[in-house]
Design a protein around this motif. Structure first.
Motif, PDB file in Angstrom:
ATOM      1  N   SER A 154       0.838  -1.203  -0.019  1.00 48.71           N
ATOM      2  CA  SER A 154       0.200   0.139  -0.059  1.00 48.71           C
ATOM      3  C   SER A 154       0.790   1.273  -0.056  1.00 48.71           C
ATOM      4  O   SER A 154       1.760   1.400   0.649  1.00 48.71           O
ATOM      5  CB  SER A 154      -1.022  -0.056   1.412  1.00 48.71           C
ATOM      6  OG  SER A 154      -1.643   1.094   1.087  1.00 48.71           O
TER       7      SER A 154
ATOM      8  N   ALA B 173       0.647   5.875  -0.335  1.00 46.44           N
ATOM      9  CA  ALA B 173      -0.070   6.752  -0.458  1.00 46.44           C
ATOM     10  C   ALA B 173       0.733   8.241  -0.518  1.00 46.44           C
ATOM     11  O   ALA B 173       1.728   8.191   0.406  1.00 46.44           O
ATOM     12  CB  ALA B 173      -1.212   6.889   0.721  1.00 46.44           C
TER      13      ALA B 173
ATOM     14  N   TRP C 173       0.754  12.517  -0.810  1.00 48.62           N
ATOM     15  CA  TRP C 173       0.012  13.729  -0.988  1.00 48.62           C
ATOM     16  C   TRP C 173       0.820  15.152  -0.914  1.00 48.62           C
ATOM     17  O   TRP C 173       2.085  14.860  -0.182  1.00 48.62           O
ATOM     18  CB  TRP C 173      -1.088  14.137   0.220  1.00 48.62           C
ATOM     19  CG  TRP C 173      -0.438  13.932   1.550  1.00 48.62           C
ATOM     20  CD1 TRP C 173      -0.321  15.174   2.438  1.00 48.62           C
ATOM     21  CD2 TRP C 173      -0.191  12.795   2.547  1.00 48.62           C
ATOM     22  NE1 TRP C 173      -0.013  14.679   3.613  1.00 48.62           N
ATOM     23  CE2 TRP C 173       0.125  13.286   3.452  1.00 48.62           C
ATOM     24  CE3 TRP C 173      -0.123  11.369   2.103  1.00 48.62           C
ATOM     25  CZ2 TRP C 173       0.401  12.634   4.347  1.00 48.62           C
ATOM     26  CZ3 TRP C 173       0.259  10.462   3.112  1.00 48.62           C
ATOM     27  CH2 TRP C 173       0.325  11.219   4.331  1.00 48.62           C
TER      28      TRP C 173
ATOM     29  N   GLN D 286      -2.650  -1.340  -3.331  1.00 52.72           N
ATOM     30  CA  GLN D 286      -3.436   0.054  -3.157  1.00 52.72           C
ATOM     31  C   GLN D 286      -2.439   1.149  -3.383  1.00 52.72           C
ATOM     32  O   GLN D 286      -1.376   1.102  -3.012  1.00 52.72           O
ATOM     33  CB  GLN D 286      -3.966  -0.139  -1.662  1.00 52.72           C
ATOM     34  CG  GLN D 286      -5.060  -0.964  -1.294  1.00 52.72           C
ATOM     35  CD  GLN D 286      -5.440  -0.959   0.066  1.00 52.72           C
ATOM     36  OE1 GLN D 286      -4.944  -0.038   0.890  1.00 52.72           O
ATOM     37  NE2 GLN D 286      -6.578  -1.881   0.344  1.00 52.72           N
TER      38      GLN D 286
ATOM     39  N   ARG E  82      -2.699   5.262  -3.711  1.00 54.99           N
ATOM     40  CA  ARG E  82      -3.398   6.458  -3.536  1.00 54.99           C
ATOM     41  C   ARG E  82      -2.762   7.843  -3.724  1.00 54.99           C
ATOM     42  O   ARG E  82      -1.618   7.778  -2.928  1.00 54.99           O
ATOM     43  CB  ARG E  82      -4.116   6.540  -2.049  1.00 54.99           C
ATOM     44  CG  ARG E  82      -5.009   5.536  -1.496  1.00 54.99           C
ATOM     45  CD  ARG E  82      -5.576   5.595  -0.178  1.00 54.99           C
ATOM     46  NE  ARG E  82      -6.419   4.636   0.047  1.00 54.99           N
ATOM     47  CZ  ARG E  82      -6.470   3.467   0.448  1.00 54.99           C
ATOM     48  NH1 ARG E  82      -5.197   2.899   0.479  1.00 54.99           N
ATOM     49  NH2 ARG E  82      -7.708   2.553   0.641  1.00 54.99           N
TER      50      ARG E  82
ATOM     51  N   PHE F 252      -3.242  11.690  -3.531  1.00 60.13           N
ATOM     52  CA  PHE F 252      -4.046  12.736  -3.024  1.00 60.13           C
ATOM     53  C   PHE F 252      -3.738  14.073  -3.553  1.00 60.13           C
ATOM     54  O   PHE F 252      -2.821  14.186  -4.375  1.00 60.13           O
ATOM     55  CB  PHE F 252      -4.274  12.767  -1.502  1.00 60.13           C
ATOM     56  CG  PHE F 252      -4.634  11.456  -1.046  1.00 60.13           C
ATOM     57  CD1 PHE F 252      -6.006  10.947  -1.120  1.00 60.13           C
ATOM     58  CD2 PHE F 252      -4.009  10.605   0.056  1.00 60.13           C
ATOM     59  CE1 PHE F 252      -6.596   9.849  -0.735  1.00 60.13           C
ATOM     60  CE2 PHE F 252      -4.669   9.410   0.760  1.00 60.13           C
ATOM     61  CZ  PHE F 252      -5.941   9.102   0.312  1.00 60.13           C
TER      62      PHE F 252
ATOM     63  N   TYR G 202      -6.426  -1.426  -6.478  1.00 56.77           N
ATOM     64  CA  TYR G 202      -7.180  -0.345  -5.999  1.00 56.77           C
ATOM     65  C   TYR G 202      -6.246   0.861  -6.268  1.00 56.77           C
ATOM     66  O   TYR G 202      -5.292   1.046  -5.846  1.00 56.77           O
ATOM     67  CB  TYR G 202      -7.543  -0.482  -4.516  1.00 56.77           C
ATOM     68  CG  TYR G 202      -8.289   0.873  -4.107  1.00 56.77           C
ATOM     69  CD1 TYR G 202      -9.624   0.817  -4.116  1.00 56.77           C
ATOM     70  CD2 TYR G 202      -7.493   1.800  -3.565  1.00 56.77           C
ATOM     71  CE1 TYR G 202     -10.412   1.772  -3.480  1.00 56.77           C
ATOM     72  CE2 TYR G 202      -8.133   2.936  -3.066  1.00 56.77           C
ATOM     73  CZ  TYR G 202      -9.529   2.971  -2.975  1.00 56.77           C
ATOM     74  OH  TYR G 202     -10.331   4.228  -2.608  1.00 56.77           O
TER      75      TYR G 202
ATOM     76  N   TYR H  84      -6.849   5.012  -6.340  1.00 56.49           N
ATOM     77  CA  TYR H  84      -7.528   6.369  -6.117  1.00 56.49           C
ATOM     78  C   TYR H  84      -6.788   7.529  -6.376  1.00 56.49           C
ATOM     79  O   TYR H  84      -5.563   7.583  -5.935  1.00 56.49           O
ATOM     80  CB  TYR H  84      -8.029   6.572  -4.691  1.00 56.49           C
ATOM     81  CG  TYR H  84      -8.958   7.540  -4.413  1.00 56.49           C
ATOM     82  CD1 TYR H  84     -10.188   7.717  -4.987  1.00 56.49           C
ATOM     83  CD2 TYR H  84      -8.409   8.707  -3.895  1.00 56.49           C
ATOM     84  CE1 TYR H  84     -10.901   8.786  -4.600  1.00 56.49           C
ATOM     85  CE2 TYR H  84      -8.943   9.776  -3.633  1.00 56.49           C
ATOM     86  CZ  TYR H  84     -10.378   9.954  -4.221  1.00 56.49           C
ATOM     87  OH  TYR H  84     -11.203  11.042  -3.897  1.00 56.49           O
TER      88      TYR H  84
ATOM     89  N   PHE I  89      -8.643  13.475  -0.413  1.00 62.65           N
ATOM     90  CA  PHE I  89      -8.849  12.409   0.778  1.00 62.65           C
ATOM     91  C   PHE I  89     -10.209  12.433   1.235  1.00 62.65           C
ATOM     92  O   PHE I  89     -10.741  11.379   1.301  1.00 62.65           O
ATOM     93  CB  PHE I  89      -7.782  12.793   1.851  1.00 62.65           C
ATOM     94  CG  PHE I  89      -8.110  12.163   3.085  1.00 62.65           C
ATOM     95  CD1 PHE I  89      -7.461  10.790   3.132  1.00 62.65           C
ATOM     96  CD2 PHE I  89      -8.769  12.621   4.108  1.00 62.65           C
ATOM     97  CE1 PHE I  89      -7.812   9.877   4.455  1.00 62.65           C
ATOM     98  CE2 PHE I  89      -9.102  11.759   5.334  1.00 62.65           C
ATOM     99  CZ  PHE I  89      -8.645  10.666   5.331  1.00 62.65           C
TER     100      PHE I  89
ATOM    101  N   GLU J 277     -12.552  10.480  -1.144  1.00 60.85           N
ATOM    102  CA  GLU J 277     -12.609   8.953  -0.760  1.00 60.85           C
ATOM    103  C   GLU J 277     -13.324   8.447   0.270  1.00 60.85           C
ATOM    104  O   GLU J 277     -13.937   7.488   0.418  1.00 60.85           O
ATOM    105  CB  GLU J 277     -11.207   8.559  -0.979  1.00 60.85           C
ATOM    106  CG  GLU J 277     -11.053   7.226  -0.690  1.00 60.85           C
ATOM    107  CD  GLU J 277      -9.540   6.488  -0.587  1.00 60.85           C
ATOM    108  OE1 GLU J 277      -9.118   5.628  -0.880  1.00 60.85           O
ATOM    109  OE2 GLU J 277      -8.799   7.449   0.399  1.00 60.85           O
TER     110      GLU J 277
END
Length: 749
Positions: free
Chosen positions: A679, A681, A683, A705, A707, A709, A735, A737, A741, A744
């Motif tokens: 995973s 993420a 931003w 995953q 993400r 952002f 997944y 995205y 944030f 989601e």
């Protein structure tokens, strides 16, 4: 999450027997060729609130047996008549019936012939000219068990509703039928057990029409609810033979938000065990008639009346809220509550002391709560509540204190809220039976115990929140109970100290101190709390340091947030072998230098976010990260504004790491060494142009995953799902995205 079904490929599965669309909250339409699924037996479309209509020619699905939801669309090609040839069973909900223009179409649905239906829900979301005729045409078969009618706007209900021929019906709910002036004769249903009437704003009287034409109305009704009946003024008694008891099996009666209801409730409901009356400002409630009550809740009524001599030997839970007048006789009421376990009193401003104040009985003050002449009663009458376990007092603004003696012997939990005259809980000693104390929004509370001394007893959990005058739990020299396991103090801006010293025999497992702006230090002896597992310190802006000795060795969770003046973490962090989670966020001081000693060796989660003093990543001791062989989750945010590459050359990520969160690095341009991640993420990294390392041509195959952002414009443009130039390089990730944030989080609800 399924948002819409545009493709027809699903409808080429000609042998498909079950299609489950339950909880597809954004589904609006089904494929127009759904009727091709000729072998379909079960189409579960329950809880699809945005579904606008049904696909055409559903009547061709002759094998269909379950269809929980049928939505009538505007000018729909699939009218309600399509149901006519379907042999449905179980539950059927017909929505947006205002779109039924042709009454004949409603008749063609042949609801009456669907003998396997058990539950029918008829719902209108707007108005139409022929609602009464449509409702008549949707009469179900007589073996129906449950019926709900919602949003019906006709002036009266159809005659089939409440007809005794529905001999198996056990549940009826009528909701928001705002134009009906009278209730149907539901008393005629011989097996009706639950009746819920809500939002019938035009009903002013409930009487003979409700009971119906039968010798014994509601013979087996167990639960009756009236709610949001704004114009209901009277509940008339049933005029039958006086020897016949109405509602002979009634166990629960709930009435809420009926502000115009006056007079008296039905008498002699001998089976009534739960009575809740809420927001009925004109209603007088005589509880004398309900001597078998187990639960009583009265909130916002005109008056509560009790007659001397009637005892409530079964009553276990009593809550009295914001009621203008109580007429309760002590001899026949308080002493009769031999099984009462929970007592809650809310909004009783005249309550000065619960049962005595400085060893004197305050008859004038308490008489408004208890009523009658109480001068002949012993001062400790509440001690008669020998089964009482939980006491709740809310909004008793004149309550000053509790006594030292006379407590109910089984009392385990006390909760007080908005008792603004309360200065201390007790003077010297917490009663030995109490295990939990919650105090909230008591603005003048200064201490839990007024005088110094040991807080002996069996207290296990203590929560104090929003008490602006609290300075300490006890006077000088006081100590916490040895049995105390959990302590939470929050929003107490004058708190100077929790207690002077933690003793090594204290059994604390969790300490949470939040938003205590005046707290400068923790008690000495923190290191001796050998059972302490969790320590949370949040928004304590004056906290400067930890006590000597550091943290206890068995600590597993440490979270420090927004403590601007905290100079340093305790020494010896690298020796905390049990610590699994370390979170340091928005703090000042020299935290980084302490971590240079090394991190706790068995960390599983490490979070370092937005320190007040930013330093190069290497100075945070992160060059030791590869030694953390158990670390699975790492959050790094706003630590080093000059960071260009993550991780920097001198930092090696541990092979155990599977979740990485990085953000607020304005100059970050490169990522590398992301092997084994599951995973990721990112931003607020505006210069980061790629998530694939310079020496690599793809992301790790383990990644499931991703993400991205806000604040990452280059990444957003490159990897936007289906549109970005490099979307193909991440399309294999299950997944992905890209967006805000909060959007989601909203989508995941």
């Amino acid at each position: 999450m399924l948002a819409n079904v545009h493709v027809c490929t699903i409808c080429m599965l000609y042998n498909l027997q079950t299609l489950i669309l339950e909880n597809c909250s954004k589904l609006k339409t089904l494929p127009s060729n759904t009727s091709n699924l000729s072998n379909l037996r079960h189409l579960n479309n329950s809880n699809t609130p945005l579904l606008e209509e049904m696909p055409p020619q559903l009547s061709r699905l002759t094998h269909l047996r379950t269809l929980p939801n049928f939505v009538v669309g505007k000018g729909s090609a699939s009218g309600i008549g399509e149901l006519g040839s379907l042999h449905l069973l179980g539950t059927l909900r017909l929505e947006r019936l205002e779109n039924v223009i042709d009454v004949e179409d409603a008749k063609r649905a042949q609801i009456m012939n669907k003998e396997a239906l058990e539950t029918l829900r008829l719902e209108w979301s707007g108005t139409s000219e022929k609602e009464s005729e449509v409702l008549c045409s949707l009469k179900p078969q007589k073996k129906l068990l449950e019926l709900t009618i919602k949003g019906y706007n006709g002036l009266e209900f159809s005659k089939w509703i409440g007809h005794p021929s529905f001999s198996d019906m056990t549940y009826v709910k009528l909701q928001n039928c705002k134009n009906c002036r009278f209730l149907p004769p539901l008393g005629q249903l011989p097996l009706l057990k639950v009746l819920w009437i809500k939002g019938l704003a035009n009903v002013e009287s409930v009487g003979a029409e409700f009971y119906g034409d039968c010798s014994l109305p509601f013979p087996v009704l167990e639960e009756l609810r009236f709610e949001d009946m704004q114009n209901w003024k009277e509940w008339l008694p049933c005029k039958r033979n006086e020897e016949i008891r109405i509602f002979p099996c009634m166990g629960k009666l709930f009435i809420r938000s009926c502000p115009s209801l006056k007079g008296w409730l039905p008498k002699n409901m001998d089976s009534l065990s739960k009575l809740r009356i809420v927001e009925c400002e004109e209603l007088v409630v005589s509880i004398t008639n309900y001597k078998h009550l187990r639960e009583l809740r009265i909130d916002g009524c005109k008056r509560v009346v009790h007659r001397r001599g009637v005892k409530f030997k079964l009553l276990e839970d009593m809550r009295l809220h914001s009621t203008s007048e109580f007429r309760l006789k002590i001899d026949g009421f308080i002493r009769g509550l031999t099984k009462l376990q929970r007592l809650q009193i809310t909004g009783c401003e005249e309550l000065t002391c619960l049962w005595e104040n400085e060893y004197r009985w305050l008859q004038p003050r308490i008489s408004n709560i208890i009523g009658g002449n109480i001068s002949d009663s012993p001062p400790h009458f509440i001690q008669e509540l020998r089964a009482l376990k939980q006491l709740v007092l809310i909004g008793c603004s004149n309550l000053i204190s509790f006594p030292e003696a006379g407590w109910p012997p089984c009392l385990e939990s006390v909760k007080m809220e908005s008792c603004n005259s309360l200065r201390h809980f007790v003077r010297n000693q917490i009663p030995p039976s109490i295990r939990r104390i919650e105090i909230a929004k008591c603005q003048n509370l200064k201490r839990l115990v007024k005088d110094a001394g040991e807080l002996e007893g069996c207290l296990e959990k203590l929560e104090i929140t929003g008490c602006a005058s609290l300075t300490s739990l006890s006077g000088e020299g006081g100590r916490l109970p040895r049995t105390l396991k959990n302590i939470l103090i929050s929003e107490c801006e004058q708190l100077e100290s929790i207690i002077k010293t933690f003793h090594d025999d204290t059994c604390l497992e969790v300490i949470q101190i939040c938003e205590c702006a005046n707290l400068k230090s923790f008690p000495e002896g923190l290191c001796h709390l050998s059972i302490l597992r969790k320590l949370i310190i949040s928004e304590c802006g004056s906290l400067v340091s930890f006590p000597r000795g550091g943290l206890p060795s068995n600590l597993t969770y440490l979270y420090i947030y927004n403590c601007d003046q905290l100079e340093a973490l305790p020494r010896g962090m690298d020796n905390l072998s049990c610590l699994q989670t370390l979170k340091v966020q928005c703090c000042g001081g020299n935290l980084a230098s302490i971590l240079e000693e090394g991190f706790p060796p068995n960390l599983i989660q490490l979070v370092i976010m937005k320190p007040k003093s930013c330093k190069p990543l290497s100075e945070w001791g992160l060059h030791h990260l590869d030694r953390l062989t158990s670390l699975k989750e790492l959050w790094i945010c706003g630590v080093d504004p000059d960071l260009v590459s993550f991780p920097p050359k001198e930092v090696l990520l541990p092979k155990s790491l599977i979740k990485l969160r990085i953000g607020d690095f304005p100059n970050l341009k490169r990522l590398s060494s992301l092997t084994s991640l599951e995973s990721l993420a990112i931003w607020n990294c505006p210069k980061l142009a790629s998530i694939i390392g310079e020496q690599e041509d793809h992301l790790p195959l383990s990644l499931t995953q991703l993400r991205i952002f806000k604040g990452c414009p280059l990444l957003t443009k490159k990897y936007k799902p289906g549109k970005g130039r490099h979307w193909s390089k991440i399309a294999h990730i299950p997944y992905v995205y890209v967006g805000d944030f909060f959007e989601e989080a909203e989508a995941d609800r």
